[in-house]
Design a protein around this motif. Sequence first.
Motif, PDB file in Angstrom:
ATOM      1  N   ALA A  50       0.841  -1.199   0.000  1.00  0.00           N
ATOM      2  CA  ALA A  50       0.000   0.000   0.000  1.00  0.00           C
ATOM      3  C   ALA A  50       0.872   1.244   0.000  1.00  0.00           C
ATOM      4  O   ALA A  50       1.867   1.319   0.720  1.00  0.00           O
ATOM      5  CB  ALA A  50      -0.923  -0.002   1.217  1.00  0.00           C
ATOM      6  N   ALA A  51       0.486   2.215  -0.814  1.00  0.00           N
ATOM      7  CA  ALA A  51       1.257   3.452  -0.901  1.00  0.00           C
ATOM      8  C   ALA A  51       1.020   4.306   0.340  1.00  0.00           C
ATOM      9  O   ALA A  51      -0.069   4.299   0.926  1.00  0.00           O
ATOM     10  CB  ALA A  51       0.849   4.238  -2.146  1.00  0.00           C
ATOM     11  N   VAL A  52       2.056   5.033   0.733  1.00  0.00           N
ATOM     12  CA  VAL A  52       1.903   5.991   1.829  1.00  0.00           C
ATOM     13  C   VAL A  52       0.817   6.993   1.448  1.00  0.00           C
ATOM     14  O   VAL A  52       0.822   7.557   0.360  1.00  0.00           O
ATOM     15  CB  VAL A  52       3.229   6.728   2.109  1.00  0.00           C
ATOM     16  CG1 VAL A  52       3.021   7.834   3.126  1.00  0.00           C
ATOM     17  CG2 VAL A  52       4.281   5.745   2.588  1.00  0.00           C
ATOM     18  N   ASP A  81      -0.836   4.878   8.570  1.00  0.00           N
ATOM     19  CA  ASP A  81      -0.135   5.331   7.375  1.00  0.00           C
ATOM     20  C   ASP A  81       1.200   4.639   7.179  1.00  0.00           C
ATOM     21  O   ASP A  81       1.902   4.900   6.202  1.00  0.00           O
ATOM     22  CB  ASP A  81       0.067   6.851   7.445  1.00  0.00           C
ATOM     23  CG  ASP A  81       0.234   7.466   6.065  1.00  0.00           C
ATOM     24  OD1 ASP A  81      -0.209   6.831   5.084  1.00  0.00           O
ATOM     25  OD2 ASP A  81       0.819   8.547   5.964  1.00  0.00           O
ATOM     26  N   GLY A  82       1.605   3.784   8.109  1.00  0.00           N
ATOM     27  CA  GLY A  82       2.814   3.009   7.904  1.00  0.00           C
ATOM     28  C   GLY A  82       4.087   3.807   7.985  1.00  0.00           C
ATOM     29  O   GLY A  82       5.050   3.562   7.258  1.00  0.00           O
ATOM     30  N   PRO A 115       2.551  -1.430   9.945  1.00  0.00           N
ATOM     31  CA  PRO A 115       1.587  -1.822   8.914  1.00  0.00           C
ATOM     32  C   PRO A 115       0.720  -0.633   8.482  1.00  0.00           C
ATOM     33  O   PRO A 115       0.356   0.220   9.292  1.00  0.00           O
ATOM     34  CB  PRO A 115       0.732  -2.888   9.621  1.00  0.00           C
ATOM     35  CG  PRO A 115       1.556  -3.364  10.762  1.00  0.00           C
ATOM     36  CD  PRO A 115       2.391  -2.204  11.190  1.00  0.00           C
ATOM     37  N   ARG A 116       0.411  -0.580   7.200  1.00  0.00           N
ATOM     38  CA  ARG A 116      -0.553   0.394   6.687  1.00  0.00           C
ATOM     39  C   ARG A 116      -1.922  -0.281   6.651  1.00  0.00           C
ATOM     40  O   ARG A 116      -2.054  -1.405   6.170  1.00  0.00           O
ATOM     41  CB  ARG A 116      -0.127   0.878   5.298  1.00  0.00           C
ATOM     42  CG  ARG A 116       1.198   1.608   5.342  1.00  0.00           C
ATOM     43  CD  ARG A 116       1.621   2.176   3.996  1.00  0.00           C
ATOM     44  NE  ARG A 116       2.914   2.811   4.169  1.00  0.00           N
ATOM     45  CZ  ARG A 116       4.013   2.492   3.494  1.00  0.00           C
ATOM     46  NH1 ARG A 116       3.969   1.554   2.572  1.00  0.00           N
ATOM     47  NH2 ARG A 116       5.156   3.117   3.734  1.00  0.00           N
ATOM     48  N   PHE A 117      -2.928   0.418   7.139  1.00  0.00           N
ATOM     49  CA  PHE A 117      -4.247  -0.203   7.226  1.00  0.00           C
ATOM     50  C   PHE A 117      -5.329   0.865   7.273  1.00  0.00           C
ATOM     51  O   PHE A 117      -5.070   2.051   7.541  1.00  0.00           O
ATOM     52  CB  PHE A 117      -4.355  -1.088   8.480  1.00  0.00           C
ATOM     53  CG  PHE A 117      -4.267  -0.330   9.776  1.00  0.00           C
ATOM     54  CD1 PHE A 117      -5.401   0.213  10.366  1.00  0.00           C
ATOM     55  CD2 PHE A 117      -3.050  -0.139  10.412  1.00  0.00           C
ATOM     56  CE1 PHE A 117      -5.328   0.926  11.556  1.00  0.00           C
ATOM     57  CE2 PHE A 117      -2.954   0.572  11.598  1.00  0.00           C
ATOM     58  CZ  PHE A 117      -4.091   1.108  12.169  1.00  0.00           C
ATOM     59  N   PRO A 162      -2.252  -0.653  -6.285  1.00  0.00           N
ATOM     60  CA  PRO A 162      -0.879  -0.194  -6.497  1.00  0.00           C
ATOM     61  C   PRO A 162      -0.756   0.885  -7.568  1.00  0.00           C
ATOM     62  O   PRO A 162       0.336   1.411  -7.786  1.00  0.00           O
ATOM     63  CB  PRO A 162      -0.165  -1.476  -6.951  1.00  0.00           C
ATOM     64  CG  PRO A 162      -1.235  -2.268  -7.636  1.00  0.00           C
ATOM     65  CD  PRO A 162      -2.503  -1.979  -6.878  1.00  0.00           C
ATOM     66  N   LEU A 163      -1.857   1.218  -8.246  1.00  0.00           N
ATOM     67  CA  LEU A 163      -1.794   2.178  -9.350  1.00  0.00           C
ATOM     68  C   LEU A 163      -2.000   3.604  -8.862  1.00  0.00           C
ATOM     69  O   LEU A 163      -2.802   3.858  -7.955  1.00  0.00           O
ATOM     70  CB  LEU A 163      -2.860   1.856 -10.402  1.00  0.00           C
ATOM     71  CG  LEU A 163      -2.747   0.506 -11.109  1.00  0.00           C
ATOM     72  CD1 LEU A 163      -3.811   0.409 -12.191  1.00  0.00           C
ATOM     73  CD2 LEU A 163      -1.368   0.320 -11.710  1.00  0.00           C
TER      74      LEU A 163
END
Length: 318
Positions: A50-52, A81-82, A115-117, A162-163
């Motif tokens: 996952a992107a920031v 936000d990781g 983790p990003r969540f 991811p785009l």
Amino acid sequence: MSAPLADALATALGRPVARLTPIARGDLNDAYVATLADGERVFVKTSADAAVGGYAAEAEGLAWLADADALPLPRVLAVGDGAASPAPAAPHAPAASHAPAASHAPAASPAPVAPRFLALEWIDAGPATAAADEALGRGLAALHAAGAPQFGGPADTLRIGPLALPNAPAPDWPEFYATRRLLPLARGAADRGALPPGTEALLDRVIERMPALAGPPEPPARAHGDLWGGNVLTDRAGRPWLIDPAAHGAHRELDLAMLRLFGGPYQRCFAAYEEVAPLAPGAQERVALWQLAPLLLHAVLFGGGYGERAAQILRRYA
């Protein structure tokens, strides 16, 4: 249970997590139901790539759509936000007159990334019904009527998995759809080898015709932006909820076209929508045109036959 995710979630929610249970939901994220110590359940989505800022943007999109007070959307409970954890300070070595000129100590390891969540209100799902379809149609009409300040935005980039798609505002819908959606998605699909030969030439001809193909000008609608059937959830009370948006200002026919793309019991939805907000003449002929972007998106992400389906539509409109 994923200990780092459970710990990050407990910190963000301010309550202990008793259990994390994986569930099936979508192709681009891992999904869990988190059971808290007090028994409350929370939906959690996460992804290692996952992107920031991606989940924060989705949370903002959920809030923006909910502001229209048209259809229920899950409340955002927490966003992770990781960010990298601070690295521990290296111990200070005392000076030594015979210390070597260069240190041979191993390089410090990269700081761990939390983790990003995205943690959301849990929705107990129920069966889809004709009444829910009608409520969805009326609610979508109200959502779209709430409007948007421009085609695109508010951020200049829209993330779907991811785009990263260009999302800067454009002066009209034909330009936005051509330059912010079709062209970048077609380039991505071509790079993956997912488009048959000659597709890009067909796309050029369709883009030249886009002002005429797009129908009468309409103001920007407040659009979900990724409204396939899996992103509509009916609860036990028979209410339709919207989930997983890629919210932005768009042509209102975009959401309706995507709802038709992968099938679903939505005929009452479309009829109820038109009872509240009739579509412009020629809307039925434009359905496949608006389906081009999600098909190209799927070609980029998954390959398969999506590129050929997009090429067939381009032949029709070229």
